[in-house]
Every structure is written in structure tokens, then in C-alpha cells.
Scaffold this active site. Structure first.
Site, PDB file in Angstrom:
ATOM      1  N   ARG A  15      -6.542  51.700  77.440  1.00  0.00           N
ATOM      2  CA  ARG A  15      -5.186  52.712  78.055  1.00  0.00           C
ATOM      3  C   ARG A  15      -4.221  52.619  76.974  1.00  0.00           C
ATOM      4  O   ARG A  15      -4.177  53.374  76.682  1.00  0.00           O
ATOM      5  CB  ARG A  15      -5.164  51.341  79.041  1.00  0.00           C
ATOM      6  N   ASP A  16      -4.072  51.241  76.478  1.00  0.00           N
ATOM      7  CA  ASP A  16      -2.767  51.233  75.971  1.00  0.00           C
ATOM      8  C   ASP A  16      -2.176  52.210  74.579  1.00  0.00           C
ATOM      9  O   ASP A  16      -1.782  52.507  73.849  1.00  0.00           O
ATOM     10  CB  ASP A  16      -1.464  49.992  75.272  1.00  0.00           C
ATOM     11  N   HIS A 210       2.042  40.410  75.850  1.00  0.00           N
ATOM     12  CA  HIS A 210       2.036  41.470  75.069  1.00  0.00           C
ATOM     13  C   HIS A 210       2.626  41.982  73.841  1.00  0.00           C
ATOM     14  O   HIS A 210       3.504  42.061  73.141  1.00  0.00           O
ATOM     15  CB  HIS A 210       2.130  43.151  75.955  1.00  0.00           C
ATOM     16  N   HIS A 212       3.245  43.857  69.986  1.00  0.00           N
ATOM     17  CA  HIS A 212       4.411  44.755  69.411  1.00  0.00           C
ATOM     18  C   HIS A 212       4.732  44.580  67.496  1.00  0.00           C
ATOM     19  O   HIS A 212       4.320  43.917  68.083  1.00  0.00           O
ATOM     20  CB  HIS A 212       4.602  46.377  69.287  1.00  0.00           C
ATOM     21  N   CYS A 243       4.425  53.159  68.680  1.00  0.00           N
ATOM     22  CA  CYS A 243       5.325  53.715  69.805  1.00  0.00           C
ATOM     23  C   CYS A 243       5.630  55.467  69.271  1.00  0.00           C
ATOM     24  O   CYS A 243       6.026  55.685  68.162  1.00  0.00           O
ATOM     25  CB  CYS A 243       6.769  53.219  69.339  1.00  0.00           C
ATOM     26  N   ASN A 252       0.349  48.383  68.807  1.00  0.00           N
ATOM     27  CA  ASN A 252       0.066  47.098  69.061  1.00  0.00           C
ATOM     28  C   ASN A 252      -0.223  46.335  68.342  1.00  0.00           C
ATOM     29  O   ASN A 252      -1.022  46.604  67.258  1.00  0.00           O
ATOM     30  CB  ASN A 252      -0.889  46.846  70.655  1.00  0.00           C
TER      31      ASN A 252
END
Lengths: 289, 289
Positions: A15-16, A210, A212, A243, A252
Site C-alpha cells: 500500500r504505502d 511507522h 521513514h 516522499c 519507508n
């Protein structure tokens, strides 16, 4: 100094990680990726998103993907992002699949919440309340606080700003909350202090982190999160998910790097590093890296 | 969790960073680099090495370099590596310059000590004793334990192996010891546990930490070193100083990254980040990066 024996690593790459990729990955390959990750020992995967396909074309195949997943058994939790009541309706129509959890994101930063979700934090929290009510008895709802450790638009984020979103989530009946360092601005001391403070105030909540790696502090932030008592970490296969506003920025924290670090420190994740590396190589090939 | 207000960052780029560079940097440029670093607020620099010029041609200009340095005042400590009694004689002939400290390295790993210094650990410790006696009343001697957190030849390094070298250094009258993660194999938990254990056994010693970023854990290891009570960190401008045996491996932790991390956590180093970045850019240009 208390080190845990075990940490749950939730995979968010499908997903991310994928959502910022321009080239659409075929649904079959996404399913193969998820099967590979589960084969490696992953038991929690954020698999897709019920946002509007125009907003994130890469994840426009949410239903098809979920229908195509194998039956993994009850120890595997497949989750999906939900942005509004319409998304929740789509999720509820998928409870016959492996989907058993949805995630709702609200930002601690007013500016980021408007940029990301096109509404105010208060509006998001009201919608979260509505979404959570729709879910009762049908599907689990997790919350995620975006920009909890810093905002690219607003800079520093105060404890009060984070706290306000958490209070809204708890009022909506949410029991697990992810603190997301969306822009990778957090530092290890800040991670430790935020988690420690939140655990003190809300002892009943399960906290996940979560992170990064934008500024190269992903691993250090993981260590300090764990020492503050975090038991769930989110990571992305191959570190996918940079990003889109910072060209070349690391994304991530990578799943392989995360479990390698944990293993070195004697912390079990139940995940096989070599098989994660195989998944990473396969995905890199598909994405032409 | 105790965070210090201040940490000393010792710059090792001119010695440990440059020594693996094939293209010889002119002495004038090395001096300009050191002047730039001191202008940025650095007060401790490992500037060169008194090894044989055939072994490390890059540092064959040790005397010329030291003669060419400006007078920085007593708050700046310029040190140099010394490999044997002959090197110590050369160092003692330079005490009219800014040189006020020498460093002697012994490896915790027998195999690495033989590969690096071409003798056994016992032979190195005997030589260290001799070197230290030559220095009494003339120049300060620091010790550095190489491969203290893992060896590329031997793998894990036991506490006993580290301890044995430290006992030899203390017997030679050394008061500050650097724990060097020469191959970048250490993990944050290990760093914390080793430093904590050593501080408990040897409360009178000043411990410094020399970390490499080979496995991406440099920043995490710094944080855990600091939490264990380390007050001196070594870093290299631009992260120069990769391991010659691991192509592409990241080198020493970078000075800019180190002070950025410390600043984010509210820890003062007295060093100006922007001026360090200027030094890094200038050096990159000279080295053709």
C-alpha cells in the site's frame, strides 16, 4: 534498558510503498508479492487502499486484489486504508475475503491534513467517528497519526497536536494507534520521549511506529521506539515509498534492514530475511530498478 | 534515560579518512582542510600517521603537515597515529608543533591484528608498553581497540578479547581508550552493553567510540553509545574512510551527519554544521567526487 524478545513487523509496501509508483503493477504481481511476503513469515500486511481510484490509480484494483488473495488463516491480518465513509462501505463489502482490518489516517498537522486529505483535522475526526461506527462488529479499525514527529509544512509538531488526534481516535473506540513519521523528520530522542509520554497517559492503547528513513535516522528511531516499549513496527519491502515531494529521499524503513537490525539485537520477528530479500529482488525487477 | 548536554566530536578524516585514498592529496590542501575544520569549531583532530610512508603513501608527509599547521592554542588537540617505537621517535621530534597526542591501535582480534599490524596482540601490547614509556612527560598517549565490535576475519569478538587489550593499555598507563567498530559490524544493543560493562569495570577511563556506517547502523550505534555514557565520538568529514576490503562500503560515520543528529537531540558539539558542509564540499572537489 529493557529489550523485548519479539516485535511484530507489519509490511506496508503493497500500500504505502506502491502508491507513489507511477507504473501500475499488475494485480497478479501484487498478489504474488503478498504471497511471497506471507511465505517469508510476515503476518500483518497493509495490502491496499479504498481511496478513489482517480486519487491513487496504482491502488484502483483493491477489490480485485483482495478477491485474489489466498486463504492464509486467522493468524494473518490483511488491512487496507480507508479515507472516508464511501471507502468504508467498500471495505465492508470485502469482509468475505482475507481483509480483517482497516486503517484511518488523520494528521497531527492541520496543514498536512488539508494537503493530504483536503479537510480540517476536526472534519477528519468527525468522519473517523462515523467510519468507526459503521465498522462495529464487522471489521477492526486502526488509527494512524500522520506527521506525528514533524511536518514538512509546519515544522515541529507539539505533543498537544498529537494528543488531540489521539483523543479523537480513542473517542471513536480505536484500540491500536500508529505514530507515523511521514516526512522522516523525527529523531531518536524525540521518538523515545513521545512514545514514553503516550504510554504513560494511555496505558491501554497498542502503539505502533511507522518510520521513514528520509534523514538516515530510521534504524536509530526504531531502536529508541523499541526501548520505549513499541511492539509493532511498520516497514516496506525494499524501502519503497519515498516522499513524492522530496526527490531521491529514502522512503519507508526497509523490511529487510529492519528485521536484520532486530535479529542482530536478539529480537525475533518470525520473518525469514533471505526470503524477504527474494521478494525485494523480484519487486525491483518488476519496477525496473 | 540520561542524555548528555555536550559531546566531543573528534575528527579523524585527515588520517583515517584519507589513508585509503589512492590519489595523494597535497600537503597544502590537507592543511587547508584542517584549518577549515578548526574554523568550524572542531577541537580534536587526528591529523596524520607516523607509519612508514611505503605502507601508507598518502600520509608520508606527516612532518611537513605538522610543521605547516597554524598555532591553534591549547584548546585544540592535534593527534597522530603511531605504529611502533620508530613512529614514536618521529612523533617526539614534532612536539614543537601543534601535535600533543599520539594514538596506538591494537586489535581485539588476533587475525585482524596480524593482518593490520603484522604481529600478535601480545607483541603489540609489549610494543605499546615501550612506546608509552618513551612518551612519559612528553606527549599524551591514547589507545584504540580495533574490531572491538566484530572482526571481518573472526566474526564475533568476545568481551574477554576486548578486555584483554584494555588491560594491556591500562598497564601501559593509558587513560583514554577508543572502542573502534573497524568493520562496522556492531549493533546498537551490543554497543550499549559493551560500553556499560566497561564503564562499570573501569570507572576511571575516558571512553571514546569510533563507528563505521558499513551496515547503516552508525547513527543508531552513536545514540546507544551516548546513552551508555560515551562522551567522545570519532567521525570523518564526508564519511571518508571506507573499508578497502569491502567495495562500496560506507566508511566512518560522517561528521556532518553526526553533529546534525546530536543537534536534533539537543546535544551540543560546538561545531558549525554549515561550515562542516563547506569543508566536505571542498574535499569532495579535491578528491574528484
Amino acid at each position: 534498558m529493557r529489550w523485548p524478545d519479539k516485535v511484530l513487523v507489519r509490511e506496508v509496501g503493497p500500500r504505502d510503498g506502491l502508491q507513489y509508483e507511477k507504473a501500475i503493477l499488475a494485480t497478479d504481481r501484487k498478489i504474488a508479492l503478498i504471497n511471497g511476503l506471507i511465505g517469508a513469515g510476515v503476518v500483518a500486511i497493509e495490502a491496499t487502499s479504498f481511496v478513489h481510484p482517480r486519487a491513487v490509480p496504482q491502488l484502483g484494483d483493491a477489490e480485485k486484489l483482495l478477491e485474489g488473495l489466498a486463504e492464509y488463516g486467522s493468524e494473518v491480518v490483511i488491512s487496507a486504508l480507508v479515507g472516508n465513509a464511501r471507502g468504508m462501505e467498500r471495505a465492508l463489502a470485502m469482509t468475505h475475503t482475507q481483509l480483517s482490518e482497516v486503517v484511518v489516517v488523520v494528521s497531527a498537522s492541520e496543514a498536512h491534513n488539508r494537503a493530504n486529505l483536503n479537510r480540517s483535522i476536526d472534519e477528519s475526526l468527525a468522519e473517523l467517528y462515523e467510519i468507526s461506527n459503521m465498522a462495529i462488529g464487522k471489521i477492526n479499525v486502526r488509527g494512524a497519526v500522520a506527521t506525528a514527529l514533524g511536518c514538512p509544512y509546519q515544522g515541529n509538531i507539539s505533543f498537544h497536536q498529537v494528543n488531540r488526534v489521539i483523543d479523537g481516535m480513542l473517542a471513536a473506540g480505536i484500540g491500536e494507534i500508529t505514530l507515523a513519521d511521514t516526512a522522516g523528520m523525527g529523531n531518536p530522542r524525540q521518538v523515545y520521549e513521545l512514545v514514553t509520554q503516550l504510554k504513560g497517559i494511555y496505558p491501554g492503547v497498542t502503539w505502533s511506529l511507522h518510520l521513514h528513513d528520509t534523514c538516515g535516522l530510521g534504524m536509530a528511531n526504531i531502536v529508541m521506539g523499541i526501548l520505549a516499549g513499541i511492539s509493532v513496527l511498520e516497514s516496506s519491502v525494499g524501502g519503497l515509498g519515498g516522499c513524492p515531494f522530496i526527490p531521491g529521499a529514502a522512503g519507508n524503513v526497509a523490511t529487510g534492514e529492519t528485521i536484520k537490525l532486530l535479529r542482530k539485537m536478539g529480537i525475533d520477528t518470525g520473518i525469514d530475511l533471505e526470503r524477504i530479500n527474494q521478494c525485494t529482488r523480484k519487486l525491483s525487477g518488476w519496477l525496473g530498478r
